[in-house]
Design a protein around this motif. Structure first.
Motif, PDB file in Angstrom:
ATOM      1  N   TYR A   1       0.834  -1.208   0.000  1.00  0.00           N
ATOM      2  CA  TYR A   1       0.000   0.000   0.000  1.00  0.00           C
ATOM      3  C   TYR A   1       0.869   1.260   0.000  1.00  0.00           C
ATOM      4  O   TYR A   1       0.567   2.240  -0.673  1.00  0.00           O
ATOM      5  CB  TYR A   1      -0.916   0.036   1.221  1.00  0.00           C
ATOM      6  CG  TYR A   1      -1.895  -1.101   1.302  1.00  0.00           C
ATOM      7  CD1 TYR A   1      -2.816  -1.312   0.276  1.00  0.00           C
ATOM      8  CD2 TYR A   1      -1.922  -1.960   2.387  1.00  0.00           C
ATOM      9  CE1 TYR A   1      -3.723  -2.351   0.343  1.00  0.00           C
ATOM     10  CE2 TYR A   1      -2.823  -3.003   2.472  1.00  0.00           C
ATOM     11  CZ  TYR A   1      -3.724  -3.201   1.436  1.00  0.00           C
ATOM     12  OH  TYR A   1      -4.616  -4.219   1.506  1.00  0.00           O
TER      13      TYR A   1
ATOM     14  N   THR B   1       2.148   1.741  -3.441  1.00  0.00           N
ATOM     15  CA  THR B   1       1.090   2.285  -4.294  1.00  0.00           C
ATOM     16  C   THR B   1       0.918   3.778  -4.048  1.00  0.00           C
ATOM     17  O   THR B   1       0.817   4.568  -4.987  1.00  0.00           O
ATOM     18  CB  THR B   1      -0.244   1.573  -4.008  1.00  0.00           C
ATOM     19  OG1 THR B   1      -0.036   0.176  -4.131  1.00  0.00           O
ATOM     20  CG2 THR B   1      -1.310   2.014  -4.979  1.00  0.00           C
ATOM     21  N   SER B   2       0.906   4.174  -2.774  1.00  0.00           N
ATOM     22  CA  SER B   2       0.734   5.587  -2.446  1.00  0.00           C
ATOM     23  C   SER B   2       1.854   6.431  -3.044  1.00  0.00           C
ATOM     24  O   SER B   2       1.624   7.535  -3.533  1.00  0.00           O
ATOM     25  CB  SER B   2       0.708   5.787  -0.931  1.00  0.00           C
ATOM     26  OG  SER B   2      -0.581   5.562  -0.439  1.00  0.00           O
TER      27      SER B   2
ATOM     28  N   ASP C   1      -7.044  12.237  -8.241  1.00  0.00           N
ATOM     29  CA  ASP C   1      -6.303  12.993  -7.229  1.00  0.00           C
ATOM     30  C   ASP C   1      -5.779  14.315  -7.786  1.00  0.00           C
ATOM     31  O   ASP C   1      -5.685  15.307  -7.062  1.00  0.00           O
ATOM     32  CB  ASP C   1      -5.130  12.164  -6.684  1.00  0.00           C
ATOM     33  CG  ASP C   1      -5.601  11.112  -5.696  1.00  0.00           C
ATOM     34  OD1 ASP C   1      -6.744  11.234  -5.204  1.00  0.00           O
ATOM     35  OD2 ASP C   1      -4.838  10.175  -5.401  1.00  0.00           O
TER      36      ASP C   1
ATOM     37  N   TRP D   1      -1.372  11.702  -1.422  1.00  0.00           N
ATOM     38  CA  TRP D   1      -0.985  10.748  -0.382  1.00  0.00           C
ATOM     39  C   TRP D   1      -2.086  10.628   0.667  1.00  0.00           C
ATOM     40  O   TRP D   1      -2.342   9.551   1.197  1.00  0.00           O
ATOM     41  CB  TRP D   1       0.325  11.224   0.258  1.00  0.00           C
ATOM     42  CG  TRP D   1       0.851  10.341   1.343  1.00  0.00           C
ATOM     43  CD1 TRP D   1       0.511  10.401   2.668  1.00  0.00           C
ATOM     44  CD2 TRP D   1       1.767   9.256   1.207  1.00  0.00           C
ATOM     45  NE1 TRP D   1       1.178   9.435   3.359  1.00  0.00           N
ATOM     46  CE2 TRP D   1       1.959   8.714   2.499  1.00  0.00           C
ATOM     47  CE3 TRP D   1       2.468   8.705   0.132  1.00  0.00           C
ATOM     48  CZ2 TRP D   1       2.810   7.636   2.735  1.00  0.00           C
ATOM     49  CZ3 TRP D   1       3.310   7.634   0.378  1.00  0.00           C
ATOM     50  CH2 TRP D   1       3.470   7.108   1.656  1.00  0.00           C
TER      51      TRP D   1
ATOM     52  N   ALA E   1     -10.028   7.342  -3.144  1.00  0.00           N
ATOM     53  CA  ALA E   1      -9.532   5.972  -3.012  1.00  0.00           C
ATOM     54  C   ALA E   1     -10.653   5.038  -2.564  1.00  0.00           C
ATOM     55  O   ALA E   1     -10.753   3.905  -3.042  1.00  0.00           O
ATOM     56  CB  ALA E   1      -8.381   5.935  -2.011  1.00  0.00           C
TER      57      ALA E   1
ATOM     58  N   PRO F   1      -4.071   2.754  -2.029  1.00  0.00           N
ATOM     59  CA  PRO F   1      -3.108   3.550  -1.260  1.00  0.00           C
ATOM     60  C   PRO F   1      -3.143   3.226   0.236  1.00  0.00           C
ATOM     61  O   PRO F   1      -4.019   2.506   0.713  1.00  0.00           O
ATOM     62  CB  PRO F   1      -3.557   4.988  -1.517  1.00  0.00           C
ATOM     63  CG  PRO F   1      -4.982   4.878  -1.891  1.00  0.00           C
ATOM     64  CD  PRO F   1      -5.166   3.552  -2.552  1.00  0.00           C
TER      65      PRO F   1
ATOM     66  N   THR G   1      -3.924   4.988   2.747  1.00  0.00           N
ATOM     67  CA  THR G   1      -5.114   5.404   3.498  1.00  0.00           C
ATOM     68  C   THR G   1      -6.119   4.254   3.578  1.00  0.00           C
ATOM     69  O   THR G   1      -6.796   4.077   4.584  1.00  0.00           O
ATOM     70  CB  THR G   1      -5.787   6.625   2.845  1.00  0.00           C
ATOM     71  OG1 THR G   1      -5.877   6.411   1.447  1.00  0.00           O
ATOM     72  CG2 THR G   1      -5.002   7.896   3.108  1.00  0.00           C
TER      73      THR G   1
ATOM     74  N   ALA H   1       2.349   6.426   7.838  1.00  0.00           N
ATOM     75  CA  ALA H   1       1.683   7.226   6.811  1.00  0.00           C
ATOM     76  C   ALA H   1       1.914   8.720   7.026  1.00  0.00           C
ATOM     77  O   ALA H   1       1.706   9.521   6.121  1.00  0.00           O
ATOM     78  CB  ALA H   1       0.183   6.932   6.798  1.00  0.00           C
TER      79      ALA H   1
END
Lengths: 316, 269
Positions: free
Chosen positions: B61, B64-65, B137, B199, B205, B217, B219, B243
């Motif tokens: 994840y 991906t972010s 985004d 982010w 998402a 992501p 999150t 994060a």
């Protein structure tokens, strides 16, 4: 930064540069070529989704017709249903309370801290002011889960703290208290934003005013009421209007803490919940979500236009 | 000692209060599972276990972010920088309207955008894809970036651009060799915020990338914990800490750009 922001305002209306005459036609086409990706982008990724949202609110979409594409046109029927929803006015009221309470406290706390740092001239002023930005930069899901844990009824920090004074534990995230709890977290999130704008507003007030006032024997308290607040009025208006537009559309902090249950349901979380079929809705309702979204959009734009008008007036 | 030294301790207390929730997140992330509910003020029952869980479960994840963040920055700048140059220093037909549209665009609720995009993505097959999420985004960042960059580029001395033209440089060349380097600071600020917003994104998402599996992501990695039957607060807080790292790093290494962006974003017009 003040110069930068005032220039932002003037930027779109900047007069054409005095390019050499023979080049004019070329310049014209060059300008279009530079701007065209942005225009296409705005059409595809702003205008089109907005139109699509409106279309969905005028057709009866559900999971089935969403995939098959055969959703029937129903005119304003969905809007009628939304307005007639037993919870509609309750949710509008909750949205109003959430927004008003958030704005009032964010502003008051932000202003207090801004004034404290501004009249300061103490060594730690700059680094600590920077630290205040942290909550604003973190992903909301980080702050949201942390607040959720601090508000846990039996092991959360807030209740342990209250317990020190012999107070009974509060069910922060229960249906009745949810609105207060999400407002507290949202106020916390909004303080940095208010602090930064108000601080830059304070820096715009001429020092001579304070010097003259203190020579006349005005106390700091009098100076605040007679100089700071009146001089800050335009910045205050802008801060509150912009905060209003932003707060109306808040979803994440509320959703992460309560999923919009109980009193914490606002127009934005209601629309979001119906679009994902979670929370109070439980079923995906695209059309109803779009209709509520459109109502929210109109409210945000109404205040947004007031904001633009206020900003324009301030420049002239 | 200056007359205002007493303000230092007061400011410290205020900052500590403000940042206390974040300390609490760190505290829980280092406390053993069985002691979390005890609520000690410091991680007495210290452990790294929760971070081991993060590195076992959350790395995809995080990756991906990172991809989404960088993708959003590139896309945002590619669209915003040339347009800003034109809006700032050329006669753009409808330029005033574009400026107005950008301000209005920033007021559109994300729920409305996500609903519209969901329906479009459903038709064109962009649901649960990285390009789809990067495009979505970028809608948060593009209006901001154009307004910020236009404001900055409008301040570039005319003589500089005219000199380039007299030397026979094309508009593109002027843009690339003069405007872009001169606008470095404003570009960094735009890029920084585009990255942070991408982010941090939750709404896009959770609607457009719901079934994205590991291509979701961070999150969503945290959100998974919230949805779980038995909420695991230790790993959840450890993931939250991880994060938060980009924001923390950027605040330390690029504080002046951050402050510039907040002010500009706040009083943006």
């Amino acid at each position: 930064m003040t110069t930068l922001t005032t220039r932002t305002a003037a930027a779109p209306t900047t007069p054409a540069p005095e390019t050499a005459k023979p080049k004019r036609r070329g310049a014209h086409w060059a300008a279009i070529a530079f701007v065209i990706p942005l225009v296409l982008y705005l059409l595809l990724f702003y205008a089109y989704p907005l139109v699509q949202n409106l279309t969905m609110s005028l057709h009866r979409f559900d999971r089935g017709t969403f995939i098959s594409g055969g959703a029937p046109f129903v005119g304003l029927e969905i809007y009628r249903a939304v307005f007639a929803h037993p919870q509609f006015w309750t949710i509008v009221w909750q949205t109003t309370v959430f927004t008003a309470v958030s704005l009032a406290f964010q502003y008051l706390i932000g202003l207090t801290i801004a004034v404290f740092f501004h009249r300061g001239g103490f060594r730690l002023a700059a680094p600590l002011r920077g630290m205040f930005l942290v909550p604003w930069l973190l992903p909301v899901i980080v702050s949201g889960t942390t607040w959720q844990w601090m508000m846990n009824p039996d092991a959360g920090l807030l209740n342990s703290f209250l317990g020190l004074f012999g107070a009974d534990p509060v069910w922060w995230l229960s249906a009745d208290n949810a609105l207060m709890s999400v407002a507290i977290a949202n106020i916390w999130l909004g303080i940095p934003f208010n602090l930064v704008i108000l601080y830059s507003g304070l820096q715009g007030i001429p020092k001579e005013l304070y010097e003259a006032a203190s020579m006349d024997g005005a106390t700091p308290w009098q100076q605040f009421w007679r100089i700071t607040l009146p001089m800050l009025r335009p910045v205050t208006l802008i801060t509150l209007l912009l905060g209003l537009v932003y707060t109306l559309k808040v979803v994440d902090i509320i959703w992460i803490m309560t999923m919009g249950t109980g009193t914490s349901q606002t127009l934005a979380t209601w629309a979001y919940g119906m679009s994902v079929g979670k929370g109070a809705s439980g079923v995906i309702r695209y059309s109803e979500a779009s209709a509520v979204g459109t109502i929210l959009l109109l409210a945000a734009l109404a205040f947004g236009l007031i904001y633009i008008a206020a900003q324009r007036k301030q420049e002239h | 000692m200056s007359r205002t030294w007493w303000k230092n301790p007061i400011a410290l207390v205020m900052t500590a209060l403000m940042l206390f929730p974040l300390y609490w997140m760190l505290n829980v992330s280092f406390t053993k599972r069985e002691s979390i509910r005890g609520g000690d003020l410091a991680p007495v029952d210290f452990t790294f276990d929760h971070y081991a869980v993060v590195f076992r479960d959350q790395l995809p994840y995080l990756g991906t972010s990172l991809v989404i963040g960088v993708g959003t920055v590139v896309l945002t700048l590619a669209i915003a920088a040339p347009a800003s140059f034109a809006l700032a220093s050329m006669a753009v037909p409808g330029g005033r309207f574009i400026g107005f549209a950008l301000i209005v665009a920033q007021m559109v609720p994300a729920v409305v955008m996500s609903l519209g995009l969901y329906s479009i993505y459903n038709t064109v097959g962009l649901l649960d894809t990285l390009p789809g999420l990067i495009l979505a985004d970028s809608t948060i960042a593009v209006p901001f970036a154009v307004l910020l960059l236009t404001a900055f580029m409008a301040g570039i001395p005319r003589e500089l651009l005219q000199a380039a033209q007299i030397d026979g440089a094309s508009h593109w060349r002027t843009f690339r060799s003069i405007v872009l380097p001169v606008s470095r600071n404003a570009i960094i600020t735009s890029a920084l915020f585009a990255f942070l917003w991408a982010w941090s994104d939750f709404i896009f998402a959770s609607t457009l990338n719901r079934e994205g599996g590991l291509l979701r992501p961070i999150t969503m990695g945290i959100y998974n914990y919230i949805g779980a039957q038995n909420q695991e607060w230790g790993p959840m807080m450890a993931t939250a800490v991880v994060a938060s790292i980009p924001a923390a790093v950027l605040l330390v290494v690029a504080q002046k750009y951050v402050a510039a962006g907040v002010t500009a974003g706040a009083v943006k017009n």
